[in-house]
Design an enzyme around this catalytic site. Structure first.
Site, PDB file in Angstrom:
ATOM      1  CB  SER A  15      48.137  34.195  38.481  1.00 42.43           C
ATOM      2  OG  SER A  15      47.966  34.247  39.159  1.00 42.43           O
TER       3      SER A  15
ATOM      4  CE  LYS B 280      48.465  38.603  38.767  1.00 41.39           C
ATOM      5  NZ  LYS B 280      47.202  37.512  39.228  1.00 41.39           N
TER       6      LYS B 280
ATOM      7  CB  SER C 150      50.928  36.308  41.635  1.00 39.39           C
ATOM      8  OG  SER C 150      49.495  36.180  40.420  1.00 39.39           O
TER       9      SER C 150
END
Length: 427
Positions: A104, A107, A162
């Site tokens: 993640s 992101k 997240s």
């Protein structure tokens, strides 16, 4: 510097930019072959030289000398980097360009690409197709179909929890996952994050999805130029809209619930204290990637970025513990250690260096410019040799064009980070 010297330097700068532009767009120029998008089991013997040749070498790269503290013991990460967020100097690194699954932390690229697209007050009502394709076992913030959320709500879901569900809703607003991933890869190329290949917008494990400690640090540095990015990544807790339900009187009401940032250096944990001066950025954890983390912290006016990828030690919150050790080392070593490389500017900043009034710093609203001129090629800078972490050499299509070594500064690499905040809590 005298007036004649300043004039000479300006002339050299313009001449160098013209030479660079000519070299990059020459018909015979051949682009370097694209690296594999599959993570390797061991660091390749030769990796990307973006940021300096030493960063392309496997193993630990650091210039230890008198007065420079030794690196912390017990580091087990497959890859890590310590850099000055504002000057771009890389103080030390370990397998910096090793292409690994990012989880993640990807992101950050998603946010840096899409944040400027909508005002935070814009509203969106979620339909079933918005959540199609969210991976099994994904981290979620708790978005519900047929409920309306503001863009601000969705970004809080992305940064704090997240939430892959929030990522997919924003992707749907942006024309779909495929379009979003294409834009992310284009933006990565503009940032010269050339180790990075996005397949899913949320970092969920996917074949061929890779990044590197160097690239994630480069992406974080770009994102931190945006005020909204700085705010979201530094928020510890916030209220998130819940599901609309009927109360005892039969009236529809919609409450909220608290969400907390999963960045343990920001929010703290039983075995990880809040790190002094921490201000973001993003963590990740998947089966393929292991634990990954990029953090930014400020101490005594110095702002550092640290990225750690996949510690081999199987201990609770090990990625944060190793990051904290590297932050501690970086704050002690900064100003004493000779850099081993640098974080390069976006392509558009380099391309615009020869224009009167051109600036290397991305604008506050949109970050790095999205436009990339036809024929432009990646810039690989030699280890910094002057103040501000400004390079003196540019690698072009496998070769090196030395621009009057030690005398010409291509662009000002220092990117101030105004309004950097630490442990921002929301009611």
């Amino acid at each position: 510097m005298s007036a004649p010297q300043k004039t000479a330097v300006r002339s050299l700068l313009v001449t160098s930019a013209v030479l660079l532009s000519t070299a990059l767009t020459a018909p015979g120029a051949v682009a370097a072959p694209s690296p594999s998008t599959s993570p390797s089991a061991t660091p390749p013997a030769k990796m990307s030289a973006v940021g300096g040749p030493r960063l392309g070498q496997p193993g630990t790269q650091v210039n230890l000398a008198g007065g420079v503290p030794v690196l912390p013991k017990g580091l087990s990460a497959r890859s890590w980097i310590v850099a000055d967020a504002e000057s771009g100097e890389v103080l030390a690194a370990h397998n910096a360009h090793w292409r690994l699954a990012p989880a993640s932390t990807l992101k950050m690229l998603f946010a840096d690409t899409l944040l400027p697209k909508w005002p935070r007050s814009e509203k969106h009502t979620v339909v079933p197709s918005d959540l199609a394709g969210v991976g099994s076992g994904s981290s979620m913030v708790g978005i519900k179909e047929d409920e309306t959320y503001t863009v601000h709500d969705l970004w809080l879901g992305v940064f704090l929890r997240s939430g892959n569900d929030a990522v997919h809703v924003l992707s749907a607003m942006n024309g779909g996952v495929e379009n979003t991933v294409r834009q992310m890869n284009e933006h990565a190329e503009e940032l010269q994050a050339l180790d990075t290949h996005a397949v899913s917008p949320d970092g969920y494990d996917a074949p061929g999805q890779v990044s590197s400690a160097y690239d994630l640090t480069l992406i974080a540095r770009s994102g931190l130029q945006k005020k909204d990015f700085r705010e979201y990544c530094s928020t510890v807790r916030a209220k998130f809209p819940g599901e609309t339900k009927k109360n005892k009187k039969g009236k529809k009401v919609r409450g909220s619930f608290e969400i907390q940032n999963t960045n343990r250096l920001l929010a703290g944990a039983s075995d990880v204290p809040v790190y002094q001066g921490i201000a973001g950025v993003k963590n990740g954890n998947t089966t393929n990637a292991g634990a990954t983390f990029t953090g930014v912290a400020e101490r005594d006016g110095r702002v550092l970025l640290v990225t750690v990828m996949n510690p081999e030690k199987d201990e609770s919150n090990e990625v944060y513990k190793e990051t904290a050790k590297l932050f501690d080392w970086g704050f002690k070593a900064a100003g004493k250690v000779e850099p081993v490389g640098e974080l390069v500017p976006p392509r558009s900043a380099v391309k615009g260096a020869g224009r009167p009034g051109a600036s290397a710093s991305p604008g506050e609203a949109g970050g790095a410019a999205d436009g990339v001129g036809a024929g432009s090629k990646p810039v690989a800078s030699a280890p910094a040799g002057g103040s501000g972490g400004m390079g003196v050499a540019l690698g072009i299509t496998g070769g090196v064009l030395v621009l009057l070594a030690g005398g010409v500064f291509l662009v000002n690499r220092r990117w101030p980070l105004p309004d950097l905040v630490r442990r921002r809590s929301r009611p």
